[in-house]
Design a protein around this motif. Structure first.
Motif, mmCIF file in Angstrom:
data_model
loop_
_atom_site.group_PDB
_atom_site.id
_atom_site.type_symbol
_atom_site.label_atom_id
_atom_site.label_comp_id
_atom_site.label_asym_id
_atom_site.label_seq_id
_atom_site.Cartn_x
_atom_site.Cartn_y
_atom_site.Cartn_z
ATOM 1 N N GLU A 76 4.667 61.481 -43.727
ATOM 2 C CA GLU A 76 4.216 62.912 -43.082
ATOM 3 C C GLU A 76 3.520 62.521 -41.800
ATOM 4 O OE1 GLU A 76 2.032 67.146 -44.390
ATOM 5 O OE2 GLU A 76 1.276 65.111 -45.225
ATOM 6 N N ILE A 77 4.041 63.334 -40.815
ATOM 7 C CA ILE A 77 3.551 63.140 -39.434
ATOM 8 C C ILE A 77 2.649 64.318 -39.229
ATOM 9 C CG2 ILE A 77 3.907 63.073 -37.028
ATOM 10 C CD1 ILE A 77 6.862 62.077 -37.722
ATOM 11 N N ARG A 78 1.190 64.066 -39.251
ATOM 12 C CA ARG A 78 0.232 65.225 -39.421
ATOM 13 C C ARG A 78 -0.257 65.529 -37.842
ATOM 14 N NH1 ARG A 78 -3.222 64.772 -44.443
ATOM 15 N NH2 ARG A 78 -4.904 64.165 -43.046
ATOM 16 N N ALA A 79 -0.253 64.356 -36.857
ATOM 17 C CA ALA A 79 -0.709 64.402 -35.637
ATOM 18 C C ALA A 79 -0.042 63.381 -34.732
ATOM 19 C CB ALA A 79 -2.255 64.390 -35.767
ATOM 20 N N GLY A 80 -0.598 63.582 -33.548
ATOM 21 C CA GLY A 80 -0.161 62.650 -32.488
ATOM 22 C C GLY A 80 1.115 62.704 -31.709
ATOM 23 N N MET A 81 1.435 61.512 -31.226
ATOM 24 C CA MET A 81 2.721 61.514 -30.311
ATOM 25 C C MET A 81 3.669 60.169 -30.914
ATOM 26 S SD MET A 81 1.414 62.312 -26.535
ATOM 27 C CE MET A 81 0.468 60.695 -26.502
ATOM 28 N N ASP A 82 2.985 59.827 -32.127
ATOM 29 C CA ASP A 82 3.916 58.314 -32.545
ATOM 30 C C ASP A 82 3.434 58.439 -33.886
ATOM 31 O OD1 ASP A 82 1.281 56.864 -32.410
ATOM 32 O OD2 ASP A 82 1.602 57.249 -30.442
ATOM 33 N N ILE A 83 4.127 57.550 -34.800
ATOM 34 C CA ILE A 83 3.907 57.360 -36.408
ATOM 35 C C ILE A 83 4.112 55.872 -36.591
ATOM 36 C CG2 ILE A 83 6.321 57.976 -36.585
ATOM 37 C CD1 ILE A 83 3.339 58.596 -39.014
ATOM 38 N N ALA A 84 3.376 55.320 -37.427
ATOM 39 C CA ALA A 84 3.508 53.952 -38.024
ATOM 40 C C ALA A 84 4.477 54.180 -39.247
ATOM 41 C CB ALA A 84 2.320 53.474 -38.451
ATOM 42 N N CYS A 85 5.651 53.296 -39.006
ATOM 43 C CA CYS A 85 6.628 53.560 -40.228
ATOM 44 C C CYS A 85 6.880 52.336 -41.092
ATOM 45 C CB CYS A 85 8.245 54.108 -39.402
ATOM 46 S SG CYS A 85 8.058 55.348 -38.611
ATOM 47 N N HIS A 86 7.066 52.464 -42.269
ATOM 48 C CA HIS A 86 7.325 51.318 -43.011
ATOM 49 C C HIS A 86 8.854 50.762 -42.844
ATOM 50 C CE1 HIS A 86 7.261 48.356 -46.251
ATOM 51 N NE2 HIS A 86 7.923 49.099 -47.112
ATOM 52 N N LEU A 87 8.826 49.510 -42.517
ATOM 53 C CA LEU A 87 10.161 48.856 -42.204
ATOM 54 C C LEU A 87 10.808 48.328 -43.616
ATOM 55 C CD1 LEU A 87 12.282 48.411 -40.113
ATOM 56 C CD2 LEU A 87 10.963 46.167 -39.470
ATOM 57 N N GLN A 88 11.856 48.675 -44.101
ATOM 58 C CA GLN A 88 12.164 48.195 -45.399
ATOM 59 C C GLN A 88 13.329 47.036 -45.509
ATOM 60 O OE1 GLN A 88 13.239 52.334 -46.663
ATOM 61 N NE2 GLN A 88 11.725 52.067 -48.298
ATOM 62 N N HIS A 91 15.065 61.070 -42.555
ATOM 63 C CA HIS A 91 15.475 61.178 -43.871
ATOM 64 C C HIS A 91 17.018 61.161 -43.767
ATOM 65 C CE1 HIS A 91 15.336 62.878 -47.783
ATOM 66 N NE2 HIS A 91 16.280 63.534 -47.580
ATOM 67 N N LYS A 92 17.709 61.658 -42.724
ATOM 68 C CA LYS A 92 19.344 61.861 -42.933
ATOM 69 C C LYS A 92 19.672 60.309 -42.596
ATOM 70 C CE LYS A 92 22.828 64.079 -40.225
ATOM 71 N NZ LYS A 92 22.984 64.827 -39.094
ATOM 72 N N HIS A 93 19.237 59.676 -41.777
ATOM 73 C CA HIS A 93 19.694 58.254 -41.386
ATOM 74 C C HIS A 93 19.243 57.046 -41.955
ATOM 75 C CE1 HIS A 93 22.320 60.372 -38.832
ATOM 76 N NE2 HIS A 93 21.509 60.972 -38.139
ATOM 77 N N TRP A 94 17.909 57.085 -42.368
ATOM 78 C CA TRP A 94 17.208 55.769 -42.697
ATOM 79 C C TRP A 94 16.854 55.504 -43.870
ATOM 80 C CZ3 TRP A 94 13.018 56.500 -38.190
ATOM 81 C CH2 TRP A 94 13.670 56.610 -36.865
ATOM 82 N N GLN A 95 17.430 56.139 -44.973
ATOM 83 C CA GLN A 95 17.153 55.752 -46.231
ATOM 84 C C GLN A 95 17.565 54.214 -46.488
ATOM 85 O OE1 GLN A 95 16.116 57.809 -48.658
ATOM 86 N NE2 GLN A 95 15.978 59.548 -47.162
ATOM 87 N N GLY A 96 16.724 53.535 -46.961
ATOM 88 C CA GLY A 96 16.713 52.044 -47.321
ATOM 89 C C GLY A 96 16.376 51.190 -46.140
ATOM 90 N N LEU A 97 16.003 51.781 -45.015
ATOM 91 C CA LEU A 97 15.769 51.106 -43.813
ATOM 92 C C LEU A 97 14.355 51.361 -43.271
ATOM 93 C CD1 LEU A 97 19.320 51.838 -41.849
ATOM 94 C CD2 LEU A 97 18.718 49.741 -43.106
ATOM 95 N N ILE A 98 14.092 52.437 -43.025
ATOM 96 C CA ILE A 98 12.638 52.693 -42.518
ATOM 97 C C ILE A 98 12.105 54.033 -43.306
ATOM 98 C CG2 ILE A 98 11.450 53.658 -40.523
ATOM 99 C CD1 ILE A 98 13.598 52.424 -38.798
ATOM 100 N N GLU A 99 10.887 53.918 -43.873
ATOM 101 C CA GLU A 99 10.095 55.006 -44.545
ATOM 102 C C GLU A 99 9.211 55.676 -43.642
ATOM 103 O OE1 GLU A 99 7.469 55.787 -48.446
ATOM 104 O OE2 GLU A 99 8.427 53.627 -48.211
ATOM 105 N N VAL A 100 9.266 56.952 -43.312
ATOM 106 C CA VAL A 100 8.574 57.806 -42.421
ATOM 107 C C VAL A 100 7.654 58.578 -43.377
ATOM 108 C CG1 VAL A 100 8.305 59.129 -40.652
ATOM 109 C CG2 VAL A 100 10.062 57.527 -40.554
#
Length: 499
Positions: A429-441, A418-427
């Protein structure tokens, strides 16, 4: 530059028996000379002492000394101070040098030989196995997915349990074991599944293997013969997809959304499929759960068709916002059609290479026979240590501790994004696991991936999990990285993508 390994020390080489009436010195000389020229005695190999050679072959020491001396004088052997007698690195005639001969013969054979034209080799040439040496990450660079923090593993405790298994009173542990798995470990897994995954199953229905991949391989071989249709999640775990492609089955890619596999679409595409691969508790890689309605439809369809569901219980234990979702195998009627697979490589450490299948009763015998034929049994010493680790409560404490650690790191990752990736990568909510699929903008996923890799960031492109194209994305891991490292790496990602 790699360092060449020293040739092995040759102790006693089988030389045959001398012909009747032949000189023993001449026989020994010629036998050793032929062994050197033929490469049986590699250059640099150390020969036994003359005393040892004489005692072993029942010769006079003077006979051995004379044969050695002749080979020394002709340049086949050389005496090294403090190292004894060795085969010369360069033989008297370079064309007779053993290394030269071997390389020449090998080169000629390789020039003529090509790989057999088999279906397996053809299919293998078309993929890059997910576990090949070229695809393994180097070091622990952020944000490589699908791995935990091995530094947090209680290694001293594990070493203690390991040492206990190696007591002289327990050396039977070093013998072959039950191909289905150690009874103690199967009992431990049974108890764990009842508490953590809601699966009530006897130890007799559990098969211990080296990996979930091995379990899926057995399923494909036994349950999906020929060109049988098999449902595969899209996007989905590349290792499962590649194994299907190698096996020669007809893979049917079923789309996935936030409610998991679109079961009704799978029924439309391949209503008579023999097998379904699904990650219902935490979809790999999107992270959603298979909805209750879709679970019911899937189980009903499998029962009516006589088909099987391979439930990969991927990352189910690391759920941060609520208790873990019960396994698909825990639902009424699932015991006849669901084959549940779990692994300890994600929960403990990758090199433990222990996993398990929960099988319908009618498949236990055939699957155990197949496993025994393919790999005899999983490492019995590691199984015994793991059984103690679970029975003594260490496993449960470790998982609960790691769940808290990973939850904190998930929060740190989301905050840094949220702090560094505005307009670059959308993350999301991380609900579980060890990784997350992020939307690349940004427009070009592969370009972004290449630039991040060059900058020391090991996230994976979402496209590598997909058959049909989706919006650009990255699969990013956070579990092995402390909060400060996450913040620093997030800043580096932003700087790289803003370029």
């Amino acid at each position: 530059m790699p360092v060449d390994k020293a040739p092995p020390q040759v102790v006693f080489l089988p030389l045959g028996t001398p012909e009747e009436g032949a000189s023993l010195q001449g026989w020994l000389y010629e036998s050793l000379r032929r062994a050197i020229l033929g490469g049986r005695l590699p250059t640099g190999s150390k020969l036994p002492s003359t005393r040892s050679m004489a005692e072993y072959y029942g010769l006079a020491r003077g006979t051995v000394q004379a044969a050695y001396q002749q080979l020394l004088s002709e340049g086949y052997l050389q005496a090294r101070t403090g190292s004894g007698t060795c085969v010369s690195e360069v033989l008297p005639d370079p064309t007779l040098n053993a290394g030269y001969v071997r390389r020449k013969v090998v080169a000629e054979v390789e020039e003529r030989r090509t790989a057999p034209d088999t279906p397996w080799l053809k299919r293998l040439a078309e993929i890059e196995p997910i576990f090949s040496r070229r695809t393994l990450p180097t070091g622990v660079r952020p944000f490589f997915p699908h791995r935990g923090d091995i530094n947090a593993f209680p290694i001293d405790l594990w070493r203690k349990l390991h040492t206990q298994q190696l007591r002289s009173s327990r050396l039977t542990m070093l013998l072959d074991a039950d191909p289905a798995g150690l009874p103690e470990l199967r009992e431990a897994i049974s108890g764990y599944l009842a508490i953590a995954r809601g699966v009530q199953v006897s130890a007799e229905r559990i098969l211990v293997l080296g990996s979930v991949q091995q379990g899926l391989d057995i399923c494909l071989r036994l349950l999906a013969p020929g060109d049988s249709q098999v449902w595969m999640e899209d996007p989905g775990y590349p290792g499962a997809r590649q194994l299907m492609d190698i096996s020669g089955i007809s893979r049917v890619d079923v789309p996935v959304d936030q409610a998991g596999m679109q079961v009704e679409e799978g029924m439309r595409l391949a209503p008579a499929a023999r097998l379904v691969y699904v990650t219902p508790s935490r979809q790999a890689p999107l992270g959603g759960e298979l909805s209750p309605a879709r679970r019911l439809v899937l189980l009903k369809w499998a029962a009516e068709q006589g088909s099987y569901i391979f439930e990969d219980d991927y990352d189910s234990e690391y759920r941060f916002i609520a208790k873990p979702i019960p396994a698909l195998r825990s639902m009424p009627g699932a015991e006849h059609s669901v084959i549940m697979a779990g692994t300890f490589s994600k929960l403990l450490f990758p090199s433990i290479r222990l996993a398990y299948l929960v099988l319908p009763e009618h498949l236990i015998e055939s699957f155990t026979r197949a496993s025994a034929l393919m790999s005899r049994h999983a490492n019995s010493l590691a199984q015994a240590v793991l059984a103690d680790f679970i029975h003594e409560g260490h496993f449960d404490r470790h998982v609960r501790r790691m769940r808290k650690i990973y939850a904190a790191r998930a929060d740190a990752f989301a905050e840094a994004a949220h702090k560094h990736w505005q307009g670059l990568i959308e993350v999301s909510e991380i609900r579980a696991g060890m990784d997350i699929a992020c939307h690349l903008q940004v427009e070009n996923e592969q370009d972004a991936f290449a630039r991040l890799q060059a900058a020391g960031i090991d996230a994976l492109p979402l496209a590598s999990y997909c058959v049909d194209a989706r919006a650009p994305g990255l699969v990013m891991g956070f579990a092995p990285y402390e909060e400060r490292a996450i913040e620093d790496a997030a800043r580096a990602v932003a700087q790289t993508l803003r370029g």
